[in-house]
Design a protein around this motif. Structure first.
Motif, mmCIF file in Angstrom:
data_model
loop_
_atom_site.group_PDB
_atom_site.id
_atom_site.type_symbol
_atom_site.label_atom_id
_atom_site.label_comp_id
_atom_site.label_asym_id
_atom_site.label_seq_id
_atom_site.Cartn_x
_atom_site.Cartn_y
_atom_site.Cartn_z
ATOM 1 N N PRO A 6 0.786 -1.138 -0.139
ATOM 2 C CA PRO A 6 -0.156 -0.110 -0.206
ATOM 3 C C PRO A 6 0.845 1.188 -0.061
ATOM 4 N N ALA A 7 0.139 2.553 0.163
ATOM 5 C CA ALA A 7 0.845 3.665 -0.094
ATOM 6 C C ALA A 7 1.983 3.929 1.185
ATOM 7 N N ALA A 8 1.816 3.567 2.309
ATOM 8 C CA ALA A 8 2.503 3.610 3.321
ATOM 9 C C ALA A 8 2.464 2.496 4.309
ATOM 10 N N VAL A 9 3.864 1.914 4.670
ATOM 11 C CA VAL A 9 3.767 0.506 5.343
ATOM 12 C C VAL A 9 4.215 0.711 6.754
ATOM 13 N N ASP A 10 4.265 -0.219 7.820
ATOM 14 C CA ASP A 10 4.712 -0.075 9.038
ATOM 15 C C ASP A 10 6.377 -0.302 8.754
ATOM 16 N N LEU A 11 7.090 0.278 9.959
ATOM 17 C CA LEU A 11 8.435 0.255 9.791
ATOM 18 C C LEU A 11 9.027 -1.113 9.867
#
Length: 76
Positions: A22-27
């Motif tokens: 997705p557009a942003a992922v967890d670290l």
């Protein structure tokens, strides 16, 4: 996701896995894509030295997928 043959733990991410993010992922996901351990990823993010753009949302870090893909040479 690939697994280490000796430990059975997740190891890195395939090209297909990366392009499906997705557009942003967890670290932790971003660190896994870069081949970094969990502790190293958090240490770099806290020092502002993570190799791509990281957003701080409350107590959580999110890695911008477009920057991650660009760093890995997979940007469209």
């Amino acid at each position: 996701m690939r697994e280490d043959a000796m430990t059975g733990r997740p190891q890195g991410m395939s090209r297909e896995d990366l392009l499906a993010l997705p557009a942003a992922v967890d670290l932790e996901t971003g660190s896994r894509a870069l081949g970094l351990g969990r502790s190293k990823g958090y240490a770099l993010a806290k020092r502002g030295q993570y190799p791509c753009k990281v957003l701080r949302l409350g107590n959580a870090y999110r890695v911008v997928t477009a920057d991650l893909l660009e760093l890995l040479g997979l940007a469209a």
